[in-house]
Structure formats: structure tokens, C-alpha cells
Scaffold this motif. Structure first.
Motif, PDB file in Angstrom:
ATOM      1  N   LYS A 161       0.841  -1.473  -0.075  1.00 50.51           N
ATOM      2  CA  LYS A 161       0.088   0.104  -0.065  1.00 50.51           C
ATOM      3  C   LYS A 161       0.581   1.312  -0.029  1.00 50.51           C
ATOM      4  CE  LYS A 161      -1.237   2.065   3.421  1.00 50.51           C
ATOM      5  NZ  LYS A 161      -1.792   2.705   4.784  1.00 50.51           N
ATOM      6  N   ASP A 162       1.813   1.351   0.914  1.00 51.25           N
ATOM      7  CA  ASP A 162       2.727   2.527   0.961  1.00 51.25           C
ATOM      8  C   ASP A 162       3.496   2.794  -0.339  1.00 51.25           C
ATOM      9  OD1 ASP A 162       1.607   3.036   3.550  1.00 51.25           O
ATOM     10  OD2 ASP A 162       3.643   2.228   4.636  1.00 51.25           O
ATOM     11  N   MET A 163       3.939   1.572  -0.873  1.00 49.85           N
ATOM     12  CA  MET A 163       4.578   1.744  -2.200  1.00 49.85           C
ATOM     13  C   MET A 163       4.150   2.069  -3.295  1.00 49.85           C
ATOM     14  SD  MET A 163       7.824   1.867  -2.692  1.00 49.85           S
ATOM     15  CE  MET A 163       8.803   0.831  -1.521  1.00 49.85           C
ATOM     16  N   VAL A 164       2.685   1.722  -3.201  1.00 46.07           N
ATOM     17  CA  VAL A 164       1.683   2.247  -4.511  1.00 46.07           C
ATOM     18  C   VAL A 164       1.607   3.928  -4.317  1.00 46.07           C
ATOM     19  CG1 VAL A 164      -0.610   2.210  -5.524  1.00 46.07           C
ATOM     20  CG2 VAL A 164       0.685  -0.086  -4.776  1.00 46.07           C
ATOM     21  N   ARG A 165       1.291   4.014  -3.029  1.00 47.17           N
ATOM     22  CA  ARG A 165       1.318   5.730  -3.060  1.00 47.17           C
ATOM     23  C   ARG A 165       2.157   6.521  -3.426  1.00 47.17           C
ATOM     24  NH1 ARG A 165      -2.781   6.137   2.472  1.00 47.17           N
ATOM     25  NH2 ARG A 165      -4.482   4.960   1.654  1.00 47.17           N
ATOM     26  N   ARG A 166       3.445   5.766  -3.078  1.00 43.46           N
ATOM     27  CA  ARG A 166       4.753   6.553  -3.284  1.00 43.46           C
ATOM     28  C   ARG A 166       4.909   6.556  -4.785  1.00 43.46           C
ATOM     29  NH1 ARG A 166      10.317   4.583  -0.112  1.00 43.46           N
ATOM     30  NH2 ARG A 166      11.878   5.760  -1.473  1.00 43.46           N
ATOM     31  N   ALA A 167       4.800   5.453  -5.286  1.00 38.08           N
ATOM     32  CA  ALA A 167       4.900   5.663  -6.829  1.00 38.08           C
ATOM     33  C   ALA A 167       3.932   6.470  -7.719  1.00 38.08           C
ATOM     34  CB  ALA A 167       4.423   4.132  -7.399  1.00 38.08           C
ATOM     35  N   CYS A 168       2.779   6.724  -7.043  1.00 38.08           N
ATOM     36  CA  CYS A 168       1.672   7.789  -7.609  1.00 38.08           C
ATOM     37  C   CYS A 168       2.362   8.913  -7.292  1.00 38.08           C
ATOM     38  CB  CYS A 168       0.473   7.530  -7.028  1.00 38.08           C
ATOM     39  SG  CYS A 168      -0.473   6.139  -7.376  1.00 38.08           S
ATOM     40  N   MET A 201      -0.026   5.675 -12.226  1.00 36.43           N
ATOM     41  CA  MET A 201      -1.266   6.388 -12.371  1.00 36.43           C
ATOM     42  C   MET A 201      -2.550   5.799 -11.696  1.00 36.43           C
ATOM     43  SD  MET A 201      -1.332   7.671 -15.979  1.00 36.43           S
ATOM     44  CE  MET A 201      -1.489   6.053 -17.003  1.00 36.43           C
ATOM     45  N   SER A 202      -3.519   6.541 -11.593  1.00 35.38           N
ATOM     46  CA  SER A 202      -4.734   6.232 -10.754  1.00 35.38           C
ATOM     47  C   SER A 202      -5.102   4.887 -11.510  1.00 35.38           C
ATOM     48  CB  SER A 202      -5.729   7.183 -11.072  1.00 35.38           C
ATOM     49  OG  SER A 202      -5.345   8.103 -10.230  1.00 35.38           O
ATOM     50  N   THR A 203      -5.067   4.675 -12.792  1.00 39.26           N
ATOM     51  CA  THR A 203      -5.784   3.645 -13.771  1.00 39.26           C
ATOM     52  C   THR A 203      -4.877   2.182 -13.974  1.00 39.26           C
ATOM     53  OG1 THR A 203      -5.002   4.852 -15.786  1.00 39.26           O
ATOM     54  CG2 THR A 203      -7.477   5.248 -14.744  1.00 39.26           C
ATOM     55  N   TYR A 204      -3.521   2.650 -13.676  1.00 44.28           N
ATOM     56  CA  TYR A 204      -2.574   1.336 -13.997  1.00 44.28           C
ATOM     57  C   TYR A 204      -1.446   1.514 -13.226  1.00 44.28           C
ATOM     58  CZ  TYR A 204      -0.159  -1.822 -17.122  1.00 44.28           C
ATOM     59  OH  TYR A 204       0.508  -2.949 -17.476  1.00 44.28           O
ATOM     60  N   GLY A 205      -0.927   0.102 -12.725  1.00 41.47           N
ATOM     61  CA  GLY A 205       0.085  -0.090 -12.189  1.00 41.47           C
ATOM     62  C   GLY A 205      -0.089  -1.266 -11.115  1.00 41.47           C
ATOM     63  N   THR A 206       0.872  -2.366 -11.142  1.00 31.40           N
ATOM     64  CA  THR A 206       0.564  -3.606 -10.291  1.00 31.40           C
ATOM     65  C   THR A 206       1.928  -3.569  -9.537  1.00 31.40           C
ATOM     66  OG1 THR A 206      -0.789  -4.574 -11.914  1.00 31.40           O
ATOM     67  CG2 THR A 206       0.321  -5.862 -10.473  1.00 31.40           C
ATOM     68  N   ILE A 207       1.865  -4.036  -8.324  1.00 33.59           N
ATOM     69  CA  ILE A 207       2.906  -4.323  -7.471  1.00 33.59           C
ATOM     70  C   ILE A 207       2.559  -5.589  -6.767  1.00 33.59           C
ATOM     71  CG2 ILE A 207       4.333  -3.962  -5.328  1.00 33.59           C
ATOM     72  CD1 ILE A 207       4.042  -0.870  -5.844  1.00 33.59           C
ATOM     73  N   SER A 208       3.408  -6.588  -6.656  1.00 34.69           N
ATOM     74  CA  SER A 208       3.356  -7.874  -6.060  1.00 34.69           C
ATOM     75  C   SER A 208       4.556  -8.122  -5.006  1.00 34.69           C
ATOM     76  CB  SER A 208       3.106  -8.975  -6.868  1.00 34.69           C
ATOM     77  OG  SER A 208       4.434  -9.634  -7.420  1.00 34.69           O
ATOM     78  N   VAL A 209       4.581  -8.905  -3.893  1.00 32.46           N
ATOM     79  CA  VAL A 209       5.588  -9.325  -3.069  1.00 32.46           C
ATOM     80  C   VAL A 209       5.390 -10.732  -2.976  1.00 32.46           C
ATOM     81  CG1 VAL A 209       6.701  -8.868  -0.864  1.00 32.46           C
ATOM     82  CG2 VAL A 209       5.827  -6.962  -2.254  1.00 32.46           C
TER      83      VAL A 209
END
Length: 430
Positions: free
Chosen positions: A236-243, A249-257
Motif C-alpha cells: 500500500k505504501d509503495m503504491v502511494r509512493r509510486a503515484c 497512475m490512478s488507472t494502471y500499476g501493479t505491485i506484487s511481493v
């Protein structure tokens, strides 16, 4: 924020949330742009005229009643008449966003319409783009020109020598369309600096949309351990940092761990990236995912990479604008710019559009220690790491390298580090 939660937020608060995001992302100026929402009673809530967009408060938002009465401490935006005209022609739309972000303005002043066939996600979010002829701001003629385009079925419209206006079924969808359109324009402009953009055919876009699996096997029982919860928070924190960093962007981006073994956690599909919560993250265990959740459409690819590469523990799939200039032109990114770039990346291979389709093993087989990232032409950038911070760091370095190369094009020919210099780095750091 989910649409369900959005429905419980007052229209004035929804507008403040989105105008703050637009202003902080540099998509409007202090005085430029306007947002409106049409509520269930036919009242239109709209940003005021002549009030600093960087410090708007809920009490500043104006209400234009269905009977024409105006309520609020200011004047409504001078351009609210064209918002009203759009709602008349398109009652399915409940929010309109208009502003003057640089790339969209660039297209408006050269009087061109961006080709949304540049990336499948852009085409699906923005659709075809309309074009409204120039008229004086706030005039009935401008309202008629714009509303006619929406009447013809366009949800996104370039305004000649002015900017752009988009509509959506709610304010989040309108913002996503607006942000994605500006991203597409920036990508096309950067692509033209380093080469010539290549566009996808309708058949390629159709093939992409129809090859993505949607029916994932579901778990009957889900266990949430302490370490699993920690991974959710990290994602969650890394998605917000990436944004915030402009890497997602709001519409695209995937992170998995990776969690344990080949089980992992991954971001969901069709979720606004900047408001993802821990509860949205999807656990994938033994090839099955949590019930009532839909994981990223690229889940199969993440699964395959984790199975083939035990040294990889994190994967990011996203669309940074400068790296995507290389993805759209099909040019190879030469990472021999500065020592850090080569040390972190060593190579950034390009793979053809379609290499990321389900059951294609090209990407999992290509990824390696010496090739941690891949540019998927006309789609995205995939970056890996032994942990999420390393994958994110590599992504940042790659985007900075691409940005430097795009900027350097205006200064002269790129002079990469020599073979001898690269050999010295290899001996020292590898």
C-alpha cells in the motif's frame, strides 16, 4: 477511494479531493480549470471563479440549483455553462473536469488529436477523442461546440487553443480519464523527441483485452498472518509512493511481493491506485486467490516469474512516462549513461507487444540478475528485485535515465560510457 465510499461523500468534498490531486500533480494552475458534479436532484456543484485552486475549501464550492439559483460565497466558474450543456446532452455523465495541463495544451495549440491506440489501457480509459473549435471562454458558442462533441459520444474532448474537458460517471472516473489522457499526450510528445511513435492496431488491442484471464480459482479459507499483514502495508505504501513520484497512475500499476514459497500478494484490478488500502490487496496461495476479490490481470505472469526465479521477491509493472517513450517508439534504452544506471540495471531489453499475454513464457525466461527490468512495447515496464525497495529503486533509476536521455536529445548526440569503463564497473561491482 471506492465508488461506494465516494457516494457517501458530499459533492463539495469530492470536488476538493480531486482538485487538490490535480493541482498537486501539476495538471492545473492557481487560476485555471474547473470541476463540477451533477447530483441526484439535478443541482450542479462547481468550483468558484477567481479563487486559488491550491487552497480551496469545501465552503468555497458553489451550487447551481436545477432552477438556476446560485448558492455560495463566490461566483461559479465562468465556464459552468458548458458543464451544464454537457449534462443536458449526456445525462449518463455525473462529473466534468476541465483544465490546461501542459501536454494536452500542446496538442490543443497545434490543433491535433492524440491517437489513443498508443497503449491499450489509454484506449480503454479515454476512448476516441473529440475536438471542439475555439470560442470565447464562458460563451454559449463554446458550450455548444463542446456539448456537440459529447452528444456525438466522445467522453474526452480537446478544446482548440484552450485545453481539454472530460466527463465520467463520477468524479473519480472523470479524473482518471483526465490524468490518463495527459499521460498519453506526454508519452507521445517524448516519443517524438527521440523517434517516432508506433501505434497498435484495433486487432492488437482486441487481442489484449480478450486474452486476460478473469476467472481465478478462489480459496475456501484465507489465513492472515502477521508477516502477510506486513506485506499488505508495504505494498500500500509503495503504491502511494509510486503515484506521488509519477511512476504510477490512478488507472494502471501493479505491485506484487512474494510471501512464502511461490505464494504472494498483489494489487487488485480496476482499483484507483492512489487510494488502495491493505484490505484491497489480494493474497494468491497455491494458485488461488481470495474470494470476492479480483487480482491484477497480470497475476499469471507474476506467478510464473516467482516459480522460475526464487531470487526475485518483488515485481512492479507500471507506465512511467519517459520509459514509455522508449516503449512506444520501440527504441532500446541505453543505460550506459552514468555508473549508477548501469550498476542498477545493466540491461533493459525491449520485448514486442504480446510478450506479456497469458501463457507466453518469453518474459519469465528473459528476466535475470543481469536483466532485472524489461520494457514491453506499447504497454508497460516490468521491474524486479530481491525486495520491493530494490525493485522500486531500480524503477526510479531507469525512469531518471530515460528522462535524461530524452532531455539530452535537444543538446546533442548521446555519448555512452565506453566498453573499458563498463568493464571497470563490472569488475568492481559485479
Amino acid at each position: 477511494m471506492s465508488v461506494r465510499n465516494l457516494n457517501l461523500l458530499h459533492p463539495r468534498d469530492q470536488i476538493i479531493m480531486i482538485i487538490n490531486r490535480i493541482y498537486k500533480k501539476g495538471l492545473t494552475t492557481t487560476s485555471g480549470g474547473n470541476i463540477s458534479i451533477m447530483d441526484e436532484s439535478g443541482d450542479m456543484w462547481v468550483t468558484p471563479s477567481g479563487v486559488d485552486k491550491g487552497s480551496l475549501k469545501p465552503g468555497d464550492i458553489m451550487c447551481v440549483k436545477a432552477d438556476g439559483e446560485i448558492i455560495g460565497p463566490h461566483k461559479p466558474s465562468m465556464e459552468y455553462p458548458f458543464h451544464k450543456a454537457i449534462y443536458v446532452e449526456r445525462p449518463d455523465l455525473k462529473s466534468v473536469v476541465h483544465a490546461h495541463p501542459p501536454a494536452l495544451v500542446a496538442f490543443s495549440i497545434v490543433r491535433q488529436i492524440p491517437n489513443t491506440n498508443v497503449i491499450p489501457q489509454v484506449k480503454s480509459v479515454c476512448g476516441p477523442i473529440g475536438y471542439a473549435k475555439y470560442h470565447i471562454p464562458g460563451s454559449n458558442q463554446l458550450g455548444n461546440s463542446i456539448s456537440e462533441q459529447f452528444k456525438n459520444g466522445f467522453d474526452s474532448v480537446i478544446m482548440e487553443n484552450h485545453g481539454a474537458v472530460v466527463g465520467g460517471k463520477n468524479v473519480i472516473k472523470a479524473y482518471e480519464r483526465f490524468e490518463t489522457l495527459e499521460f498519453a499526450c506526454r508519452t507521445l510528445i517524448n516519443s517524438n523527441i527521440i523517434g517516432e511513435p508506433k501505434f497498435l492496431t484495433e486487432e492488437q488491442i482486441y487481442s489484449f483485452n480478450n486474452q486476460v484471464p478473469t476467472d481465478y480459482p478462489k480459496m475456501s479459507n484465507v489465513v492472515y498472518t502477521s508477516d502477510e499483514k506486513g506485506i499488505r502495508h508495504e505494498i500500500k505504501d509503495m503504491v502511494r509512493r509510486a503515484c506521488d513520484q509519477g511512476l504510477m497512475m490512478s488507472t494502471y500499476g501493479t505491485i506484487s511481493v512474494r510471501w512464502k514459497g511461490n505464494d504472494f500478494l498483489i494489487t487488485p484490478t480496476d482499483a484507483t491506485r492512489w487510494d488502495i488500502q491493505e484490505s484491497d490487496i489480494v493474497q494468491v496461495k497455491d494458485g488461488k486467490c481470495e474470494a470476492d476479490k479480483v487480482p491484477s490481470r497480470s497475476t499469471w505472469l507474476h506467478q510464473k516469474i516467482y516459480e522460475m526465479h526464487p531470487e526475485i521477491n518483488a515485481i512492479i509493472l507500471t507506465q512511467p512516462e519517459y520509459l514509455m517513450a522508449y516503449g512506444v517508439t520501440h527504441k532500446k534504452l541505453d543505460v550506459r549513461t552514468i555508473p549508477e544506471s548501469w550498476i542498477f540495471l545493466q540491461d533493459m531489453a525491449n520485448v514486442p507487444f504480446g510478450s506479456h499475454f497469458a501463457q507466453n513464457n518469453l518474459l519469465p525466461e528473459l528476466i535475470s540478475k543481469d536483466n532485472p527490468g524489461v520494457i514491453i512495447e506499447n504497454d508497460s515496464v516490468l521491474m524486479t528485485g530481491n525486495n520491493l525497495l530494490q525493485a522500486f529503486d531500480r524503477l526510479e533509476v531507469a525512469e531518471f535515465s530515460a528522462k535524461s536521455l530524452v532531455m539530452g536529445t535537444s543538446l546533442g548526440s548521446f555519448e555512452p560510457m565506453s566498453d573499458n569503463e563498463i568493464d571497470e564497473l563490472r569488475k568492481t561491482f559485479c
